[in-house]
Scaffold this motif. Sequence first.
Motif, PDB file in Angstrom:
ATOM      1  N   THR A  55      30.203  36.094  48.624  1.00 34.42           N
ATOM      2  CA  THR A  55      29.794  36.312  47.229  1.00 34.42           C
ATOM      3  C   THR A  55      30.909  36.028  46.220  1.00 34.42           C
ATOM      4  N   SER A  56      32.141  35.796  46.663  1.00 37.08           N
ATOM      5  CA  SER A  56      33.243  35.566  45.731  1.00 37.08           C
ATOM      6  C   SER A  56      33.489  34.086  45.458  1.00 37.08           C
ATOM      7  N   THR A  57      32.568  33.229  45.909  1.00 41.57           N
ATOM      8  CA  THR A  57      32.778  31.797  45.767  1.00 41.57           C
ATOM      9  C   THR A  57      32.623  31.365  44.311  1.00 41.57           C
ATOM     10  N   ALA A  58      33.461  30.398  43.889  1.00 41.92           N
ATOM     11  CA  ALA A  58      33.382  29.784  42.559  1.00 41.92           C
ATOM     12  C   ALA A  58      33.658  28.292  42.715  1.00 41.92           C
ATOM     13  N   SER A  71      36.645  33.689  49.598  1.00 41.98           N
ATOM     14  CA  SER A  71      37.486  34.891  49.690  1.00 41.98           C
ATOM     15  C   SER A  71      38.843  34.641  50.320  1.00 41.98           C
ATOM     16  N   GLY A  72      39.050  33.543  51.006  1.00 44.19           N
ATOM     17  CA  GLY A  72      40.345  33.306  51.646  1.00 44.19           C
ATOM     18  C   GLY A  72      40.844  31.886  51.531  1.00 44.19           C
ATOM     19  N   HIS A 125      44.781  31.812  50.730  1.00 47.77           N
ATOM     20  CA  HIS A 125      45.275  32.845  49.821  1.00 47.77           C
ATOM     21  C   HIS A 125      44.826  34.200  50.371  1.00 47.77           C
ATOM     22  N   ASN A 126      45.493  35.236  49.893  1.00 46.27           N
ATOM     23  CA  ASN A 126      45.141  36.593  50.326  1.00 46.27           C
ATOM     24  C   ASN A 126      44.826  37.473  49.120  1.00 46.27           C
ATOM     25  N   TYR A 127      44.248  36.869  48.073  1.00 38.13           N
ATOM     26  CA  TYR A 127      43.931  37.608  46.863  1.00 38.13           C
ATOM     27  C   TYR A 127      42.625  38.394  47.059  1.00 38.13           C
ATOM     28  N   GLY A 128      42.635  39.648  46.574  1.00 33.79           N
ATOM     29  CA  GLY A 128      41.458  40.489  46.722  1.00 33.79           C
ATOM     30  C   GLY A 128      40.317  40.068  45.803  1.00 33.79           C
ATOM     31  N   TYR A 146      44.490  33.105  40.119  1.00 32.88           N
ATOM     32  CA  TYR A 146      45.165  34.395  39.962  1.00 32.88           C
ATOM     33  C   TYR A 146      44.307  35.496  40.583  1.00 32.88           C
ATOM     34  N   ASP A 147      44.973  36.590  40.891  1.00 33.65           N
ATOM     35  CA  ASP A 147      44.333  37.741  41.534  1.00 33.65           C
ATOM     36  C   ASP A 147      44.024  38.772  40.452  1.00 33.65           C
ATOM     37  N   LEU A 148      42.771  38.864  40.047  1.00 34.64           N
ATOM     38  CA  LEU A 148      42.367  39.804  39.009  1.00 34.64           C
ATOM     39  C   LEU A 148      42.508  41.240  39.536  1.00 34.64           C
ATOM     40  N   GLY A 149      43.328  42.040  38.861  1.00 34.65           N
ATOM     41  CA  GLY A 149      43.622  43.389  39.319  1.00 34.65           C
ATOM     42  C   GLY A 149      44.783  43.432  40.287  1.00 34.65           C
ATOM     43  N   GLY A 150      45.349  42.263  40.650  1.00 36.69           N
ATOM     44  CA  GLY A 150      46.530  42.197  41.527  1.00 36.69           C
ATOM     45  C   GLY A 150      47.767  41.863  40.714  1.00 36.69           C
ATOM     46  N   VAL A 151      48.747  41.230  41.368  1.00 36.60           N
ATOM     47  CA  VAL A 151      50.004  40.933  40.678  1.00 36.60           C
ATOM     48  C   VAL A 151      50.445  39.475  40.862  1.00 36.60           C
ATOM     49  N   ALA A 152      49.680  38.642  41.553  1.00 38.85           N
ATOM     50  CA  ALA A 152      50.145  37.296  41.888  1.00 38.85           C
ATOM     51  C   ALA A 152      49.246  36.228  41.276  1.00 38.85           C
TER      52      ALA A 152
END
Length: 512
Positions: free
Chosen positions: A198-201, A214-215, A232-235, A249-255
Motif C-alpha cells: 500500500t505504500s507504492t508511489a 516499502s523497501g 531503502h529502510n524508510y518507514g 525522504y522518510d516522513l516522520g524519520g530523520v533521513a
Amino acid sequence: MSSNDKHKLSAEEREQRRRSAEVGSERRRLIEHTRREDLTAEEIEARKRAHAERKADKKKSAARDKKKKEEPSVKSGLMKDSKAAGKQNEAADKKRKKYRPVEPPKKKDAPPPPPPPSEEEALDMDDFRKARNKLKNRKRLKRLIIVLILTIIAAAVYYTRGLWMPKLQGILDKKHDTIVNDGEFQTGNFPLDIGTDTSTAVSRLDGSLVVLDSGHVLTYDTNGKLRDTSYHNYGNPVIKSEDKRMLLYDLGGVAFKLFGKTGEVYEKRMEETVMMGSISANGDILIVTEDDRYATNATVFDKNGSVIYNWSNGDKIIDSSFTYDGAGCVFATFAVSEGRMYSKVSIADMSRSDSVLVSEPLEGLVMQARQNKEGNIWAITDEKLYLLSDIGQVIGSYSFTTEPAAFGLCGESACIALSGIGHESEKLLVFGAEDLTLTPKTPENDLGGIVKITCYDGMVFVLGEAKLNAYAPDGSLLSTANVDGGQYDLVYADDAVYMLGRREINKIKFKT
C-alpha cells in the motif's frame, strides 16, 4: 549730284588710298575723308576734344591703378587729387553724354549682395558651438521623451496584461481540437505487478518511470523494462522528482536521499524529525524539520549535499516549496490568535540570509502555496484561493461555495475541484497564471468522482472514476481518455500515462 556726294569716295577708292597712304598728313587726311560728312566743323572739333579728353582720362586712370598696386594704403592727401580727378571725369562724362545718341533706359538691377562682415563683425565660434550644442540637446531631449513615453506604455501593458489578456483568449488563439485517446491498456511488459504493497508511489526521472514500494526504488524504461533497483529502510517513504533529480525522504524519520539518472547521489540524516521536503530543477533540496518543542526549521542543501540556506520562524511551517526559478523558497506558516487561525506566506531569497518578505495575515489555514510563472503566488485554504504578489501583497481572492475535494497548483495554472452537494457532481475551476482577476474557467465535469489532480509539462491532469482529462491553462480540454476506475495516482511522460492501481501499474497512450 550734291556737293557732299562729290566729296564721297567709293569703297574701292578708299581701300586703294588706305594702302598707298603713309603715316603723316596723308594718313590723317585719309581719316578726315572717311569721316561722316553730315557733321559740321564745330561738331567735328568737339568730338576731337572729347576723344583727347577720354584718352587723357584713361592714362590718368592707369596711373592711379598702378600707384594703388604699389601703395596698398591710401593716404589722406591723395583724397583731394581723387576728388579733383572725379570732378574732371564728371565734366568729361557730361561732354560725352552731350554728343552721344540717347539710349533707352535700362531695367533696374537687383540690389547688390550685402558686403562680407568685417573682422569686428565676424561670428564668434564659441557662440556658434553653444548654439549647435543647444540644438543637439533639444533633439536628444525630444528622443528621450519619446522613449520614456513608449517605455511607460509598454510597462502599463505588461503589468496590466492579467486584466485584458484573458478577454483575448479564444479570439486570437486558434481553437485546440480535443484529442480523444482510446484508453486501452498497453501490453508487453505491462501491467507491472506491485502485489499488495500500500505504500507504492510512481514518479518520473529523466524520461524513466520510477516505482516506490516499502523497501525498493525501482526504475523502468518507458516500455516497462527494469533498469535499476535501489534499497531503502524508510518507514514512510515519499518521493518528489524534478527533471533529472529525485528526492526520497522518510516522513516522520530523520533521513533523506538524492537520486540522479545513474542512481543514488548521497544520503543525509537530520537531527530533528523530517516533516516535508521539496526539490528544484537544479538539484537543490529543501527539508523542513520539527523539534520536540514543535518549532520548525527549513534547511536547503545543494546537489553536493552542502548546506546553503537556513530559515526558521516562530510560527509552524505547514507547507514549503522552491520558487518558480529555484532561486528562493516559499513557506506557508500558521498561528492561532484570540481563538482565530490565520496564515502567512513568506518568500525567502536564498542569496541573502536576511531577505524575507512576509504577506499580510490570511484567514484560515493555507494548505499549499506555490509560485507561478508570472512571479505571483497561489495560496489555497479550505474557503478561498488567494493570489499574492512577489512581495506578499494580496492581489485578489476567490471564495469557494463548497470545500475543495482535490486541487493542484503549478506554474501555469491552478485547478480546484469543489465538492458536490447532494447528487450534484464536483465542480471544476481552472485559473490561468496570467489572469490577475481570478476569474475561473469552469469546464464540464464528465469525469465522475474526481480522484487526483496533478500538473505535468504546463498541463493539468484530472483523474476521475470514468475519465482522464488534460486541460490547458485557459481551461480548454486538450486530451481525454476513458478509464475503468480503480486507479488513484498517475504520472505522464512521452505521450503516455502510467496509472497506479491497487495491485498493478498500467500504461495507456495519451497524446496531448
